[in-house]
Write an enzyme that holds these catalytic residues in place. Structure first.
Site, short mmCIF file in Angstrom:
data_model
loop_
_atom_site.label_atom_id
_atom_site.label_comp_id
_atom_site.label_asym_id
_atom_site.label_seq_id
_atom_site.Cartn_x
_atom_site.Cartn_y
_atom_site.Cartn_z
N ASP A 1 -29.91 -11.59 21.87
CA ASP A 1 -30.09 -12.56 23.23
C ASP A 1 -28.74 -13.61 22.45
O ASP A 1 -28.50 -13.67 21.15
CB ASP A 1 -31.32 -13.89 23.37
N1 URA Z 1 -36.67 -10.45 20.57
C1 URA Z 1 -35.68 -11.23 21.53
O1 URA Z 1 -37.18 -12.75 22.20
N2 URA Z 1 -34.47 -11.77 22.25
C2 URA Z 1 -33.50 -10.67 21.08
O2 URA Z 1 -32.20 -11.35 21.20
C3 URA Z 1 -33.76 -9.72 20.64
C4 URA Z 1 -35.05 -9.22 20.44
#
Ligand code: URA
Length: 230
Positions: free
Chosen positions: A101
């Site tokens: 993310d």
């Molecule tokens: N899980 C998440 O919620 N976000 C990420 O970036 C990676 C794993």
């Protein structure tokens, strides 16, 4: 093969850039600087560019310490991408082996090798990924046991696969999962009534984020790191 051809084949440099790198002394053959682009290179010669070994296989493998605010995409019209953190010649041909993310920090692997990245991202392979998770609420033991055995995510009836957890503090855990569902870590913590304040990927399989890499910095993977993905 001529030295400039070797460098252009084994690195992101174009033939012209390879010639420049050679005349500027950035290329060594068997440990000695070689300034002549038309030098003949034996198949067993050790050629380095800026002290990094070059191989003719041509595939490239990098790790990068992703800062927050950078998106895991190859192009984005609104935000900087992880590829924008690399020199254009290095970024050429690379793709991301497992996205994060925009607000998640830490280990991102980039490669030109589609089969290698498939072994990291394919749900069938179950390559483990380890995250350091900072939480808004104290992590209750009962919640941690639930996460270890599997929880049901919102809008997703299938329970998560068993996870492993190491408590790092009252509101901080290390969580290892072998799936990659959308926002998985944040949704797992939400499923046990907590909230992720910060998320940092520390490890993919046996590849650990190099502590020498500042946010935004990258390096080539070692042969041992590349070969650890089986
Ligand atoms: N899980 C998440 O919620 N976000 C990420 O970036 C990676 C794993």
């Amino acid at each position: 093969m001529r030295l400039d051809q070797f460098v252009a084949t084994a690195s992101p440099l174009s033939r012209r850039e390879a010639k420049q790198a050679i005349t500027r002394g950035r290329v060594r053959v068997d440990g000695h600087p070689c300034h002549s682009a038309n030098t003949h290179i034996d198949s067993n010669a050790c050629v380095t560019l800026d002290n990094a070994a070059l191989t003719l296989a041509g595939e490239r493998y990098l790790m990068l310490n992703k800062p927050a605010g950078v998106v895991s995409a190859t192009t984005d019209s609104d935000h900087p991408t992880v590829l924008d953190l690399l020199p254009a010649a290095t970024a050429r041909g690379l793709h991301i082996a497992g996205r994060l993310d925009a607000d998640t920090t830490g280990l991102v692997l980039l490669t030109t090798d589609g089969q290698w990245s498939h072994r990291i991202t394919s749900p069938r392979v179950e390559c483990p990924k380890t995250y350091r998770v900072s939480l808004s609420e104290a992590a209750a033991e009962e919640a941690l046991r639930q996460l270890e055995s599997g929880v049901t995510l919102r809008n997703d009836p299938k329970p998560t696969k068993p996870a492993s957890i190491r408590r790092l503090g009252d509101r901080e855990i290390e969580l290892t999962i072998s799936e990659g569902r959308y926002h998985q870590v944040k949704r797992m913590l939400a499923a046990v009534g907590n909230h992720v304040l910060a998320l940092h990927r520390q490890r993919i399989g046996a590849i650990e984020l190099d502590p020498a890499l500042a946010p935004g910095a990258f390096r080539e993977l070692t042969d041992a790191e590349i070969n650890s993905v089986t």
